[in-house]
Design an enzyme around this catalytic site. Sequence first.
Site, PDB file in Angstrom:
ATOM      1  N   LYS A   1      16.755 -59.707 -61.721  1.00  0.00           N
ATOM      2  CA  LYS A   1      16.551 -58.255 -61.800  1.00  0.00           C
ATOM      3  C   LYS A   1      17.126 -57.622 -60.543  1.00  0.00           C
ATOM      4  O   LYS A   1      16.704 -57.939 -59.424  1.00  0.00           O
ATOM      5  CB  LYS A   1      15.062 -57.945 -61.918  1.00  0.00           C
ATOM      6  CG  LYS A   1      14.756 -56.461 -61.901  1.00  0.00           C
ATOM      7  CD  LYS A   1      13.319 -56.186 -62.306  1.00  0.00           C
ATOM      8  CE  LYS A   1      12.988 -54.711 -62.215  1.00  0.00           C
ATOM      9  NZ  LYS A   1      11.619 -54.437 -62.671  1.00  0.00           N
TER      10      LYS A   1
ATOM     11  N   LYS B   1      18.800 -58.087 -65.850  1.00  0.00           N
ATOM     12  CA  LYS B   1      18.495 -56.665 -65.940  1.00  0.00           C
ATOM     13  C   LYS B   1      19.082 -55.924 -64.756  1.00  0.00           C
ATOM     14  O   LYS B   1      18.861 -56.368 -63.624  1.00  0.00           O
ATOM     15  CB  LYS B   1      16.975 -56.530 -65.945  1.00  0.00           C
ATOM     16  CG  LYS B   1      16.461 -55.135 -65.982  1.00  0.00           C
ATOM     17  CD  LYS B   1      14.961 -55.168 -66.000  1.00  0.00           C
ATOM     18  CE  LYS B   1      14.482 -53.746 -65.870  1.00  0.00           C
ATOM     19  NZ  LYS B   1      13.095 -53.669 -65.541  1.00  0.00           N
TER      20      LYS B   1
HETATM   21  C1  PBG Z   1       8.787 -52.551 -63.390  1.00  0.00           C
HETATM   22  C2  PBG Z   1       9.822 -52.282 -64.408  1.00  0.00           C
HETATM   23  C3  PBG Z   1      10.880 -51.380 -64.316  1.00  0.00           C
HETATM   24  C4  PBG Z   1      11.584 -51.470 -65.507  1.00  0.00           C
HETATM   25  C5  PBG Z   1      10.933 -52.392 -66.320  1.00  0.00           C
HETATM   26  N1  PBG Z   1       9.856 -52.901 -65.600  1.00  0.00           N
HETATM   27  C6  PBG Z   1      11.208 -50.400 -63.268  1.00  0.00           C
HETATM   28  C7  PBG Z   1      11.558 -50.784 -61.913  1.00  0.00           C
HETATM   29  O1  PBG Z   1      11.738 -51.942 -61.547  1.00  0.00           O
HETATM   30  O2  PBG Z   1      11.637 -49.841 -61.129  1.00  0.00           O
HETATM   31  C8  PBG Z   1      12.815 -50.681 -65.844  1.00  0.00           C
HETATM   32  C9  PBG Z   1      13.156 -50.621 -67.277  1.00  0.00           C
HETATM   33  C10 PBG Z   1      14.165 -49.599 -67.619  1.00  0.00           C
HETATM   34  O3  PBG Z   1      14.760 -48.915 -66.772  1.00  0.00           O
HETATM   35  O4  PBG Z   1      14.407 -49.454 -68.828  1.00  0.00           O
HETATM   36  N2  PBG Z   1       7.521 -52.653 -63.959  1.00  0.00           N
END
Ligand code: PBG
Length: 325
Positions: free
Chosen positions: A199, A252
């Site tokens: 991520k 991601k």
């Molecule tokens: C954190 C989380 C995020 C997303 C999914 N889980 C946000 C972040 O890390 O700031 C982002 C998902 C998206 O942008 O569609 N719980």
Amino acid sequence: MGMIEKESIVRFHRMRKNSTIRELLQETTLNPEDFIMPFFVCEDTSQEKEISSLPGVYNYSIESLKKAVHSARDVGIKAILLFGIPSKKSHNAAEAYSPKGIVQKAIKEIKQNFPDMYIIADCCLCEYTDHGHCGIVSNGSLDNDATLNILNKISGSYAEAGVDCIAPSGMMDGMVASIRHALNKKAYTQVSIMSYAAKFASAFYGPFRDAAGTDNFSGDRKHHQINPSQRSEALIETKQDINEGADFIIVKPATHYQDIIRDLSNTIKQPIVAYHVSGEYAMIKHAATAQILNERDAFEEHFISLKRSGARLIISYYAYDYLRK
Ligand code: PBG
């Protein structure tokens, strides 16, 4: 010589001349079972409410979520990913592991009504903390190990509610091992872990922060999410998560990280999940609203390219709309 050139022995167009031949030769196809549909379930709403930063995406009440899951099932969707938006936030995210929490309630209701639906629950503190960080903050900084204790509690409560899979998204070090151990200790050996292993600290989460009510957060997540320039770190962290017991690996965001998807699919055999995030969704949606591209074709091209890169599953806010047409 000149003759052969004119004869044109090679003609690529032969193999593309109509939709029948194109379909016969299609290497990468999209099917309902390729998709995971995310849903936001919200304690404060009694019906569905469109999220302003994500046109076509809604905050659901439990009742309206049931209807949406029913429709998702009707188009062949087999897996959903739940995000909770509690009405109360706190310093220690206590609402996140309450047995009466919004996600726990949603899991129970969905399992009861749709026993075959594969339920994945996002596991992070940011929707539940008043400061919006993904973990416990002590003395002004994120306390990784204190956060693990809370993630264990959240996972246990999701498992008790009947979840199939926990998706820890906070990028805490050791989170997969910690959750696996906590689940095993309570005999939830059948609950899987889908780790957000690769991520990246991305600008493309912008609309999500509004959707999940974490727009109170004024900082960045660069000390725990991966720097977008780091290709090998994604591989190292993924291998670590697999060693800790991750069953699925998430990359991601998705479209700008297809080199990572390809690297991983060449290296590991666990299923790779591409998360097509809120910013990727919103860009296409806005461009389509401005009538500068075709919405469905643009999403389809993204999805095909993710599968072509080696993703086995795709998380997308557009999954239902794509499959419904
Ligand atoms: C954190 C989380 C995020 C997303 C999914 N889980 C946000 C972040 O890390 O700031 C982002 C998902 C998206 O942008 O569609 N719980």
